[in-house]
Scaffold this motif. Sequence first.
Motif, PDB file in Angstrom:
ATOM      1  N   ILE A   1      -9.134  -3.940  -3.179  1.00  0.00           N
ATOM      2  CA  ILE A   1     -10.519  -3.547  -3.373  1.00  0.00           C
ATOM      3  C   ILE A   1     -10.849  -3.417  -4.849  1.00  0.00           C
ATOM      4  O   ILE A   1     -11.927  -3.810  -5.295  1.00  0.00           O
ATOM      5  N   TYR A   2      -9.898  -2.902  -5.624  1.00  0.00           N
ATOM      6  CA  TYR A   2     -10.108  -2.719  -7.065  1.00  0.00           C
ATOM      7  C   TYR A   2      -9.385  -3.797  -7.868  1.00  0.00           C
ATOM      8  O   TYR A   2      -8.884  -3.545  -8.954  1.00  0.00           O
TER       9      TYR A   2
ATOM     10  N   PHE B   1       0.804  -1.220   0.000  1.00  0.00           N
ATOM     11  CA  PHE B   1       0.000   0.000   0.000  1.00  0.00           C
ATOM     12  C   PHE B   1       0.838   1.272   0.000  1.00  0.00           C
ATOM     13  O   PHE B   1       0.460   2.267  -0.628  1.00  0.00           O
TER      14      PHE B   1
ATOM     15  N   LEU C   1      -4.350  -2.257  -0.082  1.00  0.00           N
ATOM     16  CA  LEU C   1      -5.072  -1.121  -0.651  1.00  0.00           C
ATOM     17  C   LEU C   1      -4.229  -0.333  -1.645  1.00  0.00           C
ATOM     18  O   LEU C   1      -3.034  -0.177  -1.446  1.00  0.00           O
ATOM     19  N   PRO C   2      -4.875   0.205  -2.689  1.00  0.00           N
ATOM     20  CA  PRO C   2      -6.284   0.005  -3.064  1.00  0.00           C
ATOM     21  C   PRO C   2      -6.497  -1.178  -3.999  1.00  0.00           C
ATOM     22  O   PRO C   2      -7.608  -1.425  -4.441  1.00  0.00           O
ATOM     23  N   CYS C   3      -5.385  -1.914  -4.264  1.00  0.00           N
ATOM     24  CA  CYS C   3      -5.457  -2.970  -5.286  1.00  0.00           C
ATOM     25  C   CYS C   3      -6.368  -4.117  -4.881  1.00  0.00           C
ATOM     26  O   CYS C   3      -7.000  -4.742  -5.747  1.00  0.00           O
TER      27      CYS C   3
ATOM     28  N   ASN D   1       2.105   1.663  -3.534  1.00  0.00           N
ATOM     29  CA  ASN D   1       0.993   2.095  -4.386  1.00  0.00           C
ATOM     30  C   ASN D   1       0.732   3.588  -4.230  1.00  0.00           C
ATOM     31  O   ASN D   1       0.376   4.273  -5.198  1.00  0.00           O
TER      32      ASN D   1
ATOM     33  N   PHE E   1      -5.161   8.666   1.216  1.00  0.00           N
ATOM     34  CA  PHE E   1      -6.068   7.652   1.737  1.00  0.00           C
ATOM     35  C   PHE E   1      -7.453   8.219   2.042  1.00  0.00           C
ATOM     36  O   PHE E   1      -8.443   7.492   1.992  1.00  0.00           O
TER      37      PHE E   1
ATOM     38  N   LEU F   1     -14.592   4.424  -2.120  1.00  0.00           N
ATOM     39  CA  LEU F   1     -14.887   3.036  -1.791  1.00  0.00           C
ATOM     40  C   LEU F   1     -16.381   2.817  -1.588  1.00  0.00           C
ATOM     41  O   LEU F   1     -16.796   1.760  -1.138  1.00  0.00           O
TER      42      LEU F   1
ATOM     43  N   THR G   1      -8.951   8.011  -1.356  1.00  0.00           N
ATOM     44  CA  THR G   1      -9.253   6.602  -1.632  1.00  0.00           C
ATOM     45  C   THR G   1     -10.521   6.173  -0.914  1.00  0.00           C
ATOM     46  O   THR G   1     -11.396   5.528  -1.494  1.00  0.00           O
TER      47      THR G   1
ATOM     48  N   TRP H   1      -3.753   6.594  -9.356  1.00  0.00           N
ATOM     49  CA  TRP H   1      -4.993   6.149  -8.717  1.00  0.00           C
ATOM     50  C   TRP H   1      -5.970   7.308  -8.545  1.00  0.00           C
ATOM     51  O   TRP H   1      -7.167   7.175  -8.808  1.00  0.00           O
TER      52      TRP H   1
END
Length: 251
Positions: free
Chosen positions: A71-72, A30, A67-69, A33, A129, A136, A132, A41
């Motif tokens: 979730i997505y 995370f 996160l966020p991978c 990312n 975040f 969500l 992000t 993102w």
Amino acid sequence: MKVIMAGMSKTGTKTMNAALTELGYEVYDFLENFWYVGDGWIKQFKEGFRVEDMKRMYENIDAVVDLPCDIYWEEMFKAFPDAKVILTTRDEDSWFKSLTNQMEDLNGDVMFRLARTITYTGIRVRSYFATTGQHLGNMGNFLCTNFYCKHEESLMRVKRKHERNVIEVVPKQQLLIYQVTKGWKPLCDFLDVPIPNKPFPHKNKKAAVLVEMKEENPVMQRIEKELWISLTCLFTFAVALLYKIYHIFVS
């Protein structure tokens, strides 16, 4: 992209980061990312997900976790349809307890909270975040301790729905449903790589992620350095101000 980790936070993501790194994969967790592709993102959150952007962001990366991978993951899978998907999971009671402990640890660490307020990188992390979280949807409170404490069953339903979706969408030959307690063999068999002659890693024991990140992660180490620089500047300013005030009153 070779591996997409679709398991939610606190299902062994830090352990999987260490295991995949040991196997020779270039892994973005995370913080990576955020640091390396965070702007990408944010752009996708605002403008919509595009396969071309996702491919560009991760063209030289082998694996992603957390996160966020997580979730997505489905958007990532559309960009990298040949990737293998690993769904890490654990029993719900221990997962919820670990998740709650993790958030209490993060929110209870005074220095980390201070860093998110007075350091450049810390402020960027907080902003990233927060953005992000806004994207969500029903998971908008995913990083909020109060959400965990007050809505345990709701969060359990989110986890179940997430895992069902992964299982329904990913072709069976590309999916591994995995618990990190199983060790190297099922993971290495799935990835078709040799089993290392090392013990399987076990990271973030008892929600010790902050300690481990400070020891190992360059981004967190940068934040910590910025914090001490900021505190030194604030202390120097305070001393100078008090000195000036003192001389005003005694003169």
